[in-house]
Design a protein around this motif. Sequence first.
Motif, PDB file in Angstrom:
ATOM      1  N   ASP A   1       0.834  -1.205   0.000  1.00  0.00           N
ATOM      2  CA  ASP A   1       0.000   0.000   0.000  1.00  0.00           C
ATOM      3  C   ASP A   1       0.865   1.250   0.000  1.00  0.00           C
ATOM      4  OD1 ASP A   1      -2.690   0.264  -0.144  1.00  0.00           O
ATOM      5  OD2 ASP A   1      -3.001   0.594   1.981  1.00  0.00           O
TER       6      ASP A   1
ATOM      7  N   PRO B   1       1.394   1.840  -9.104  1.00  0.00           N
ATOM      8  CA  PRO B   1       0.028   1.579  -9.562  1.00  0.00           C
ATOM      9  C   PRO B   1      -0.245   0.105  -9.853  1.00  0.00           C
ATOM     10  CG  PRO B   1       1.293   2.811 -11.207  1.00  0.00           C
ATOM     11  CD  PRO B   1       2.106   2.790  -9.966  1.00  0.00           C
TER      12      PRO B   1
ATOM     13  N   GLN C   1      -0.621  -3.958  -6.456  1.00  0.00           N
ATOM     14  CA  GLN C   1      -1.674  -4.531  -5.625  1.00  0.00           C
ATOM     15  C   GLN C   1      -1.403  -6.012  -5.389  1.00  0.00           C
ATOM     16  OE1 GLN C   1      -6.359  -4.232  -5.805  1.00  0.00           O
ATOM     17  NE2 GLN C   1      -5.562  -5.251  -7.585  1.00  0.00           N
TER      18      GLN C   1
ATOM     19  N   ASN D   1      -3.972  -6.809  -0.145  1.00  0.00           N
ATOM     20  CA  ASN D   1      -4.710  -5.556  -0.290  1.00  0.00           C
ATOM     21  C   ASN D   1      -6.178  -5.812  -0.601  1.00  0.00           C
ATOM     22  OD1 ASN D   1      -1.766  -4.962  -1.686  1.00  0.00           O
ATOM     23  ND2 ASN D   1      -2.444  -3.382  -0.286  1.00  0.00           N
TER      24      ASN D   1
ATOM     25  N   ASN E   1      -6.435   5.137  -3.544  1.00  0.00           N
ATOM     26  CA  ASN E   1      -6.582   3.704  -3.832  1.00  0.00           C
ATOM     27  C   ASN E   1      -7.860   3.130  -3.224  1.00  0.00           C
ATOM     28  OD1 ASN E   1      -5.937   3.548  -1.160  1.00  0.00           O
ATOM     29  ND2 ASN E   1      -4.355   2.003  -1.385  1.00  0.00           N
TER      30      ASN E   1
ATOM     31  N   PHE F   1      -1.283   4.855  -6.658  1.00  0.00           N
ATOM     32  CA  PHE F   1      -2.610   4.918  -6.063  1.00  0.00           C
ATOM     33  C   PHE F   1      -2.369   4.928  -4.561  1.00  0.00           C
ATOM     34  CE2 PHE F   1      -3.601   3.191 -10.226  1.00  0.00           C
ATOM     35  CZ  PHE F   1      -4.746   3.884 -10.563  1.00  0.00           C
TER      36      PHE F   1
ATOM     37  N   LEU G   1      -6.379  -1.842 -10.494  1.00  0.00           N
ATOM     38  CA  LEU G   1      -5.098  -1.949  -9.805  1.00  0.00           C
ATOM     39  C   LEU G   1      -4.314  -3.176 -10.251  1.00  0.00           C
ATOM     40  CD1 LEU G   1      -6.122  -0.919  -6.181  1.00  0.00           C
ATOM     41  CD2 LEU G   1      -4.999   0.465  -7.914  1.00  0.00           C
TER      42      LEU G   1
END
Lengths: 297, 359
Positions: free
Chosen positions: A244, A249, A252, A256, B180, B221, B357
Amino acid sequence: MESWRQQPLVFWIFILPGGLWLLLFFMAPLALVWLFSFGERAGVIGIEITGTLANYWEALEPLYLGLFWKSLWIAAIATLATLIVSFPVALAVSFASRQMKPILLLLVILPFWTNLLIRTYAMIAVLRTNGYINYGLEGVWNGVSAATATVGLGALPAFQPLTLLYNNTAVIIGIVYIYLPFMVLPLYATLERLDRSFLEASLDLGAGQWRTFFNVVVPLAKAGIISGIILVFIPALGTFLISDLLGGPDSQLIGNVIERQFKAANNWPLGAAMSFLLMYVTFAVLALRSMFMNRDV
Amino acid sequence: MTASPWHMRPCPTSRRRFLQGSAAVAGSLPWLTRPARAAGQVNVYNWDTYIGENTLAQFTEATGIEVRYDLYASNDELFGKLREGNPGYDVIFPSSNFVERMVAADMLLPLDHAKIPNIANLDPAFTDPAFDRGRKHSLPYFWGTMGIGYRISAAGDTPPKGWVDMLGGDRFAGRMAFLNDSDVIRITLKYLHYSLNDKDPKHIDEAAEALIKAKPGIKAFAPDTGQDLLISGEIDICQEWNGDILQVMLEDDDLNYIVPEEGSLLWEDTMAIPKGGPNLENAHIFINFILDAKIHGEIATEVKYPLPNKAALEYIPEEDRDNPAMYPPEEVRARCEPNIFDAERDTLMEKALTRVLAA
């Protein structure tokens, strides 16, 4: 062991507090989450346990499966990097003098006394464009540039800061930094107990330093290596804070997604199914470990 | 279950709590008390750094009611805390979409408007919102917008006007950050000129595609840390909440905030009374006190959020009142919408976010 069997009362008195604790605060909540994974959302806060497998099917959609795969990769690379960084450290500590040992170990553990969130924010300050690494590099660059200018070679072009933050590499660096003690300590524990006469024998009988390391030290440290890998890999697999804060970008991870299901998305059943899929992977890793260990014995 | 207020978590300002605690003890000794008009206490659960420095003392001074004050950092935390039963709070400050969520979960008590005469102070624009018709369960505390924070020198002669400057080209490629959470999907719907409460899966998909297209130019993000990225020079432009950017604008003259011309998300934090609180009467007295023009104005002067209280506007500094970043012009505000709670749509948006994402 014999004496435990003869003294069942003592055995139960010793086992009870820890056992009850685990049962109440580990097994029971875990069982609840497991039940949630077979449930459906009913209204805003309700979860009806209907025995449905829909959450698992949804969790196995290509979108999430891709993220599971990616998280496995990131965790694996980070664990390998941690091992490579930790081994020399553990070796150095185990060969250090008696006075130095506690100090070196303290240095390894010291960052661990700081909150995880704060350590991760510290990494931001180190890695960002105007961070300490780029400051340091810029200083060196400008020094070299000044030197080449004075000897008549002309100045170097202006310093371009490195992009160290907000990408997958930053996430891996973060995991290595955060979980380093988990790797160093079990490695140190096995290396410390290692019989030095084996090393002397290997060197006396003509093996070089490298060969001694790979053919003698590493096999003897195997138990520590495996414990370290497990202690780093498992938390790295579920990490969400590091990705995080340090990730870009496309950083993830499945952690998450799970975090969002329990918070913003308010979809506990799906989150529960995902965490249990992750837990099955963990069990598989542990099963692999016992297979490896049994082969030796 | 009627839990006692002692179940509240220890709050970071433990010294202040200690003082309040001793004041409460002193309050039980009759010869030490001030003449009090009402007895007892009120247990308030609010966001961190979200009230005036003297507000609580003034309240106790005026009413004789002691305040036990506890803090949270997010709506999720508030919701999680009350989900399994109220641990003893009388007044809470949920955001508008959580008011709906909590009403749907039957966690809030209807307000008795007769006991809150200061409702008359409110700006009429805030008296009948879509998320709480007739203000049955909540009254507005502060409001604001989601918008764009940017570095003035990086924008050159043409300052950004809206989401199109971030999503519709590579003007700030590599120098942009978004949030995000699923609000990024909502603002992209605004960029595509849909309502941010659009629940047509096709439109939500379209928004996800637009974001995926813009992704190569997006640096991060971020989890609500856009203002930190902006002030540290990591990025030049970001999607953020107005309050976060206004705070860093105080530290750095080169930063600015705009409400995008396509419209944006309008947020509102409210005051509400959760079921199961021990001091219902005092909760109403507290809410009425906050809505007092002078008190509400003083709080706004300190925390720098826009007021929904028309009568209180005269108590805030003129430069705040005339600041378009705080109080956007009427035609821009008209294009902004609050986020309406809808479990089905929220699930769609969450999934779209995961897809963006992961892309």
